[in-house]
Design an enzyme around this catalytic site. Structure first.
Site, PDB file in Angstrom:
ATOM      1  N   CYS A 154      -2.637   0.390  10.540  1.00  0.00           N
ATOM      2  CA  CYS A 154      -1.681   1.282  11.356  1.00  0.00           C
ATOM      3  C   CYS A 154      -1.820   1.721  12.739  1.00  0.00           C
ATOM      4  CB  CYS A 154      -1.028   2.246  10.529  1.00  0.00           C
ATOM      5  SG  CYS A 154      -0.107   1.444   9.139  1.00  0.00           S
ATOM      6  N   GLU A 164       6.022   7.686   6.139  1.00  0.00           N
ATOM      7  CA  GLU A 164       5.107   8.037   5.131  1.00  0.00           C
ATOM      8  C   GLU A 164       3.775   8.367   6.035  1.00  0.00           C
ATOM      9  OE1 GLU A 164       5.120   8.399   1.747  1.00  0.00           O
ATOM     10  OE2 GLU A 164       3.138   9.273   2.405  1.00  0.00           O
ATOM     11  N   ASN A 168       0.510   9.292  14.388  1.00  0.00           N
ATOM     12  CA  ASN A 168      -0.510   8.526  14.340  1.00  0.00           C
ATOM     13  C   ASN A 168      -1.064   8.255  15.737  1.00  0.00           C
ATOM     14  OD1 ASN A 168      -0.612   7.633  11.521  1.00  0.00           O
ATOM     15  ND2 ASN A 168       0.334   5.755  11.720  1.00  0.00           N
ATOM     16  N   LYS A 219       6.764   9.986  13.405  1.00  0.00           N
ATOM     17  CA  LYS A 219       5.638   9.207  12.823  1.00  0.00           C
ATOM     18  C   LYS A 219       4.729   8.425  13.634  1.00  0.00           C
ATOM     19  CE  LYS A 219       3.386   6.687   9.929  1.00  0.00           C
ATOM     20  NZ  LYS A 219       2.408   7.340   9.055  1.00  0.00           N
ATOM     21  N   SER A 273       9.120   2.380   5.828  1.00  0.00           N
ATOM     22  CA  SER A 273       8.213   1.750   6.941  1.00  0.00           C
ATOM     23  C   SER A 273       8.178   2.477   8.037  1.00  0.00           C
ATOM     24  CB  SER A 273       8.787   0.119   7.198  1.00  0.00           C
ATOM     25  OG  SER A 273       8.961  -0.378   5.966  1.00  0.00           O
ATOM     26  N   ALA A 290      -2.876   8.456   3.683  1.00  0.00           N
ATOM     27  CA  ALA A 290      -3.856   7.704   4.127  1.00  0.00           C
ATOM     28  C   ALA A 290      -4.507   6.930   2.961  1.00  0.00           C
ATOM     29  CB  ALA A 290      -5.090   8.675   4.590  1.00  0.00           C
ATOM     30  N   GLY A 319     -15.455   2.769  15.670  1.00  0.00           N
ATOM     31  CA  GLY A 319     -14.121   2.497  16.124  1.00  0.00           C
ATOM     32  C   GLY A 319     -12.956   2.487  15.069  1.00  0.00           C
ATOM     33  N   THR A 350       5.593  -3.782   8.752  1.00  0.00           N
ATOM     34  CA  THR A 350       6.153  -3.994  10.140  1.00  0.00           C
ATOM     35  C   THR A 350       4.927  -4.162  11.342  1.00  0.00           C
ATOM     36  OG1 THR A 350       5.798  -1.578  10.251  1.00  0.00           O
ATOM     37  CG2 THR A 350       8.110  -2.432   9.916  1.00  0.00           C
ATOM     38  N   TYR A 357       0.781  -1.343   0.083  1.00  0.00           N
ATOM     39  CA  TYR A 357       0.013  -0.062   0.012  1.00  0.00           C
ATOM     40  C   TYR A 357       0.780   1.308   0.034  1.00  0.00           C
ATOM     41  CZ  TYR A 357      -4.317  -2.919   0.834  1.00  0.00           C
ATOM     42  OH  TYR A 357      -5.047  -3.744   0.562  1.00  0.00           O
ATOM     43  N   VAL A 358       2.090   1.230   0.577  1.00  0.00           N
ATOM     44  CA  VAL A 358       2.928   2.488   0.453  1.00  0.00           C
ATOM     45  C   VAL A 358       3.890   2.345  -0.652  1.00  0.00           C
ATOM     46  CG1 VAL A 358       4.909   3.581   1.909  1.00  0.00           C
ATOM     47  CG2 VAL A 358       2.787   2.691   3.042  1.00  0.00           C
TER      48      VAL A 358
HETATM   49  P1  NAD Z   1       1.788  -4.303   2.640  1.00  0.00           P
HETATM   50  O1  NAD Z   1       2.036  -5.494   3.605  1.00  0.00           O
HETATM   51  O2  NAD Z   1       0.906  -3.773   2.101  1.00  0.00           O
HETATM   52  O3  NAD Z   1       3.317  -4.234   1.872  1.00  0.00           O
HETATM   53  C1  NAD Z   1       4.672  -4.621   2.271  1.00  0.00           C
HETATM   54  C2  NAD Z   1       5.120  -5.617   1.139  1.00  0.00           C
HETATM   55  O4  NAD Z   1       6.570  -5.871   1.566  1.00  0.00           O
HETATM   56  C3  NAD Z   1       4.568  -7.060   1.043  1.00  0.00           C
HETATM   57  O5  NAD Z   1       4.223  -7.172  -0.436  1.00  0.00           O
HETATM   58  C4  NAD Z   1       5.878  -7.949   1.319  1.00  0.00           C
HETATM   59  O6  NAD Z   1       5.692  -9.100   0.448  1.00  0.00           O
HETATM   60  C5  NAD Z   1       7.069  -7.222   1.032  1.00  0.00           C
HETATM   61  N1  NAD Z   1       8.170  -7.651   1.882  1.00  0.00           N
HETATM   62  C6  NAD Z   1       8.137  -7.722   3.024  1.00  0.00           C
HETATM   63  N2  NAD Z   1       9.689  -8.136   3.166  1.00  0.00           N
HETATM   64  C7  NAD Z   1      10.256  -8.155   2.199  1.00  0.00           C
HETATM   65  C8  NAD Z   1      11.819  -8.252   1.816  1.00  0.00           C
HETATM   66  N3  NAD Z   1      12.593  -8.421   2.605  1.00  0.00           N
HETATM   67  N4  NAD Z   1      12.088  -8.178   0.320  1.00  0.00           N
HETATM   68  C9  NAD Z   1      11.040  -7.937  -0.615  1.00  0.00           C
HETATM   69  N5  NAD Z   1       9.702  -7.815  -0.382  1.00  0.00           N
HETATM   70  C10 NAD Z   1       9.390  -7.675   0.921  1.00  0.00           C
HETATM   71  O7  NAD Z   1       2.469  -2.858   3.805  1.00  0.00           O
HETATM   72  P2  NAD Z   1       2.249  -1.397   3.776  1.00  0.00           P
HETATM   73  O8  NAD Z   1       0.641  -1.187   3.961  1.00  0.00           O
HETATM   74  O9  NAD Z   1       2.543  -0.963   2.244  1.00  0.00           O
HETATM   75  O10 NAD Z   1       3.080  -0.901   5.105  1.00  0.00           O
HETATM   76  C11 NAD Z   1       4.490  -0.664   4.900  1.00  0.00           C
HETATM   77  C12 NAD Z   1       4.863   0.033   6.119  1.00  0.00           C
HETATM   78  O11 NAD Z   1       4.418   1.527   5.863  1.00  0.00           O
HETATM   79  C13 NAD Z   1       4.508  -0.323   7.277  1.00  0.00           C
HETATM   80  O12 NAD Z   1       5.508  -0.103   8.033  1.00  0.00           O
HETATM   81  C14 NAD Z   1       3.335   0.607   7.522  1.00  0.00           C
HETATM   82  O13 NAD Z   1       3.055   0.795   8.745  1.00  0.00           O
HETATM   83  C15 NAD Z   1       3.852   2.100   6.846  1.00  0.00           C
HETATM   84  N6  NAD Z   1       2.627   2.664   6.402  1.00  0.00           N
HETATM   85  C16 NAD Z   1       1.522   2.064   5.894  1.00  0.00           C
HETATM   86  C17 NAD Z   1       0.389   3.028   5.290  1.00  0.00           C
HETATM   87  C18 NAD Z   1      -0.686   2.491   4.966  1.00  0.00           C
HETATM   88  O14 NAD Z   1      -1.709   3.476   4.513  1.00  0.00           O
HETATM   89  N7  NAD Z   1      -0.854   1.169   4.552  1.00  0.00           N
HETATM   90  C19 NAD Z   1       0.714   4.357   5.600  1.00  0.00           C
HETATM   91  C20 NAD Z   1       1.932   4.835   5.905  1.00  0.00           C
HETATM   92  C21 NAD Z   1       2.649   4.184   6.580  1.00  0.00           C
HETATM   93  C1  UGA Z   2      -3.765   6.545   8.858  1.00  0.00           C
HETATM   94  C2  UGA Z   2      -2.986   8.294   9.331  1.00  0.00           C
HETATM   95  O1  UGA Z   2      -4.440   8.964   8.606  1.00  0.00           O
HETATM   96  C3  UGA Z   2      -2.012   8.317   8.002  1.00  0.00           C
HETATM   97  O2  UGA Z   2      -1.735   9.587   8.191  1.00  0.00           O
HETATM   98  C4  UGA Z   2      -0.980   7.373   8.096  1.00  0.00           C
HETATM   99  O3  UGA Z   2       0.015   7.504   7.191  1.00  0.00           O
HETATM  100  C5  UGA Z   2      -1.564   6.036   8.030  1.00  0.00           C
HETATM  101  O4  UGA Z   2      -2.591   5.858   8.999  1.00  0.00           O
HETATM  102  C6  UGA Z   2      -0.615   5.059   8.606  1.00  0.00           C
HETATM  103  O5  UGA Z   2       0.415   5.181   9.167  1.00  0.00           O
HETATM  104  O6  UGA Z   2      -0.916   3.671   8.047  1.00  0.00           O
HETATM  105  P1  UGA Z   2      -5.430   5.314   7.439  1.00  0.00           P
HETATM  106  O7  UGA Z   2      -5.254   4.392   8.268  1.00  0.00           O
HETATM  107  O8  UGA Z   2      -5.106   4.775   5.999  1.00  0.00           O
HETATM  108  O9  UGA Z   2      -4.378   6.724   7.366  1.00  0.00           O
HETATM  109  O10 UGA Z   2      -6.773   6.121   7.349  1.00  0.00           O
HETATM  110  P2  UGA Z   2      -7.505   7.247   8.291  1.00  0.00           P
HETATM  111  O11 UGA Z   2      -8.203   8.242   7.184  1.00  0.00           O
HETATM  112  O12 UGA Z   2      -6.604   7.861   9.135  1.00  0.00           O
HETATM  113  O13 UGA Z   2      -8.745   6.334   8.944  1.00  0.00           O
HETATM  114  C7  UGA Z   2      -8.214   5.505   9.980  1.00  0.00           C
HETATM  115  C8  UGA Z   2      -9.435   4.979  10.691  1.00  0.00           C
HETATM  116  O14 UGA Z   2     -10.088   5.881  11.459  1.00  0.00           O
HETATM  117  C9  UGA Z   2     -10.652   4.400   9.691  1.00  0.00           C
HETATM  118  O15 UGA Z   2     -11.139   3.462  10.290  1.00  0.00           O
HETATM  119  C10 UGA Z   2     -11.484   5.572   9.714  1.00  0.00           C
HETATM  120  O16 UGA Z   2     -12.773   5.488   9.444  1.00  0.00           O
HETATM  121  C11 UGA Z   2     -11.202   5.939  11.190  1.00  0.00           C
HETATM  122  N1  UGA Z   2     -11.769   7.571  11.440  1.00  0.00           N
HETATM  123  C12 UGA Z   2     -11.104   8.601  10.992  1.00  0.00           C
HETATM  124  C13 UGA Z   2     -12.789   7.829  12.434  1.00  0.00           C
HETATM  125  O17 UGA Z   2     -13.451   7.046  12.964  1.00  0.00           O
HETATM  126  N2  UGA Z   2     -13.118   9.198  12.804  1.00  0.00           N
HETATM  127  C14 UGA Z   2     -12.488  10.101  11.928  1.00  0.00           C
HETATM  128  O18 UGA Z   2     -12.682  11.157  12.318  1.00  0.00           O
HETATM  129  C15 UGA Z   2     -11.169   9.730  11.077  1.00  0.00           C
END
Ligand code: NAD
Ligand code: UGA
Length: 473
Positions: free
Chosen positions: A276, A161, A224, A220, A130, A164, A271, A91, A12-13
């Site tokens: 994350c 990162e 959150n 970071k 991450s 959202a 909720g 992570t 996703y990131v």
């Molecule tokens: P994700 O699970 O969607 O993707 C992670 C990918 O990394 C997987 O496809 C996995 O196969 C791959 N991977 C793991 N170890 C590997 C390796 N050694 N070599 C090659 N590929 C490998 O995770 P995500 O949601 O993208 O989140 C990644 C990080 O970013 C996390 O630390 C998360 O907390 C942070 N983050 C996520 C979001 C979000 O909206 N999902 C937003 C901000 C930050």
């Molecule tokens: C959140 C942060 O907003 C991002 O800045 C951050 O990068 C990310 O986590 C991350 O580290 O993964 P995300 O989880 O994708 O992003 O989505 P949000 O929009 O923050 O919503 C999180 C949850 O809170 C959802 O279930 C949403 O419905 C809920 N929410 C949000 C509420 O219940 N009330 C609100 O007012 C806002």
């Protein structure tokens, strides 16, 4: 000068971030690598059936893929060629051993660092994207130094990162800020400037914050934690509203107009979910415990505890409203994703509402516009201990109207826009009577529903039925 970027982790990131870098930096070649072959195949699919759904993502990938954006399983080759390497691996919360249920599992970070050490030739800037505990960059540096050959030189930066889900492309194109932390050495600051150069292709210099590495890593977790805390705070207020007759929407508006508080993230809900918030708050709690700061740990733990309480409270209200029994009653759950505009279900509150209702013997029918049946079954089975019971009591529907057919109640768990414009008269006519509507997102027109004949129960509003029957006497 950076000409080749490698991103380890096509999730996703990693996927959206790399796509936007490729879009905005045409002179840079970006290769996203992952050992998950299926995921990479989906990123490369001819019909652009990408592994994640994000509005506008497919347009960016269409424009850049094959030009300066590549998705590959060739981790070694991509690391070897790159000047700058993002680590965007997952992570998750540890499920075993020391710190189980709270600490971040850093095994994927460590394996990525070891891959870099194994395959890198020449100097590399390694960027931790991450979300990690404070001081993770130090561990990465040590692994790189201890295992690298040829006198390789690595600079490890933190660049968390903040996107959202559901608005990832918008957030990446227009970030509130980009945060870069790096060592306060000449080489470290040179690496910071290289990474700034990438972002400066589309982000103004004034929106790029540079700090020391540990401030960046902690910021970071702090961001959150503060966001999750606001949701838990308004959800705590919603419980008081339901018990008193105050309306949480009115309270949120009244306090949100104070410019010091601001209006965002005050939407009461069933909720928070998502991969994350809970993970990162628990990660912070664990960090505080390890640092011998038990009061600080307890303070942040309450944010997660309040969220669990809110989910349970909402499920209990459904059960209490349906005459204290839901056994064998059909209940339609509208929305399974953790928020609208994503198919991601990780830690979605819907999972826990389904679990509570299935535990009580309800026949739960789930409908979500984007989530596939397999994901719903996988998630519910993860939390319910009895797979046979889940098989018997859980169904997944193709549309909202068939989900509510002959149901006692429908429950809005995700704020999808399409739920606001459903034909509620048609829904009412197809349901058993009395027909109950539970709004866990405060998105429906409650007066209209009451006029049709529904008993409507809304998060953060006292039950009209209970008020009318002398609840406050
Ligand atoms: P994700 O699970 O969607 O993707 C992670 C990918 O990394 C997987 O496809 C996995 O196969 C791959 N991977 C793991 N170890 C590997 C390796 N050694 N070599 C090659 N590929 C490998 O995770 P995500 O949601 O993208 O989140 C990644 C990080 O970013 C996390 O630390 C998360 O907390 C942070 N983050 C996520 C979001 C979000 O909206 N999902 C937003 C901000 C930050
Ligand atoms: C959140 C942060 O907003 C991002 O800045 C951050 O990068 C990310 O986590 C991350 O580290 O993964 P995300 O989880 O994708 O992003 O989505 P949000 O929009 O923050 O919503 C999180 C949850 O809170 C959802 O279930 C949403 O419905 C809920 N929410 C949000 C509420 O219940 N009330 C609100 O007012 C806002």
């Amino acid at each position: 000068m950076i000409t080749k970027v490698c991103c380890i982790g096509a999730g996703y990131v990693g996927g959206p971030t790399s796509s936007v870098i490729a879009l905005k930096c045409p002179s840079v070649t970006v290769t996203v690598v992952d050992y998950n072959k299926e995921r990479i195949e989906a990123w490369n699919s001819a019909d652009y059936d990408l592994p994640i759904y994000e509005p506008s993502l497919v347009d960016v990938v269409r424009e850049c893929r094959g030009r300066n954006l590549f998705f590959s399983t060739e981790v070694a080759k991509s690391i070897e060629e790159a000047d700058l390497i993002f680590i965007s691996v997952n992570t998750p919360t540890k499920t075993f051993g020391l710190g189980k249920g709270r600490a971040a599992d850093l095994k994927y970070i460590e394996s990525a660092a070891r891959c870099i050490a194994d395959y890198a030739h020449g100097p590399k800037v390694v960027v931790e994207k991450s979300t990690v505990p404070v001081k993770a960059a130090e561990s990465i540096s040590r692994i790189l130094k201890a295992n690298s050959r040829n006198g390789n030189c690595f600079q490890v930066l933190s660049n968390p990162e903040f996107l959202a889900e559901g608005t990832a492309i918008k957030d990446l194109l227009n970030p509130d800020r980009v945060l870069i932390g790096g060592p306060q050495t000449e080489d470290g600051q040179h690496a910071v400037r290289c990474l700034c150069w990438i972002y400066e292709h589309w982000v103004s210099k004034s929106n790029i914050i540079t700090t020391n590495t540990w401030s960046s890593e902690l910021s970071k977790l702090a961001a959150n934690a503060f966001l999750a805390q606001r949701i838990s705070s308004i959800n705590a207020m919603s419980a008081i509203c339901e018990a008193t007759g105050a309306d949480v929407g009115e309270v949120a508006h009244a306090i949100g107009t104070d410019s010091r508080i601001g209006p965002k993230f005050l939407q009461a809900s069933v909720g928070f979910g998502g991969s994350c918030f809970q993970k990162d708050v628990l990660n912070l709690v664990y960090l505080c415990e390890v640092l011998h700061l038990p009061e600080v740990a307890a303070y942040w733990q309450q944010v997660v505890d309040m969220n669990d309480y809110q989910r349970r409270r909402f499920s209990n209200r459904i059960i209490a409203s349906l005459f204290n029994t839901v056994t064998d009653k059909k209940i339609a759950i509208l929305g399974f994703a953790f928020k609208k505009d994503t198919a991601d279900t990780r830690e979605s509150s819907s999972i826990f509402v389904c679990q509570h209702l299935i535990d009580e013997g309800a026949q739960v029918v789930v409908y979500d516009p984007k989530v596939r049946e397999a994901s719903v079954r996988r998630d519910v089975n993860m939390v319910c201990s009895d797979p046979e019971r889940v098989e018997r009591l859980l169904t997944v529907s193709e549309d909202a109207y068939s989900a509510v057919q002959d149901a006692h109640a429908f429950v809005v768990c995700t704020e999808w826009d399409e739920f606001k414009t459903l034909d509620f008269q048609r829904i009412y006519d197809s349901m058993l009577k009395p027909s109950f509507a539970f709004d866990g997102r405060i998105i429906l027109n409650h007066e209209q529903l009451r006029t049709i004949g529904f008993q409507v129960e809304v998060i953060g509003q006292a039950s009209k039925q209970r008020v009318a029957s002398g609840f406050f006497e």
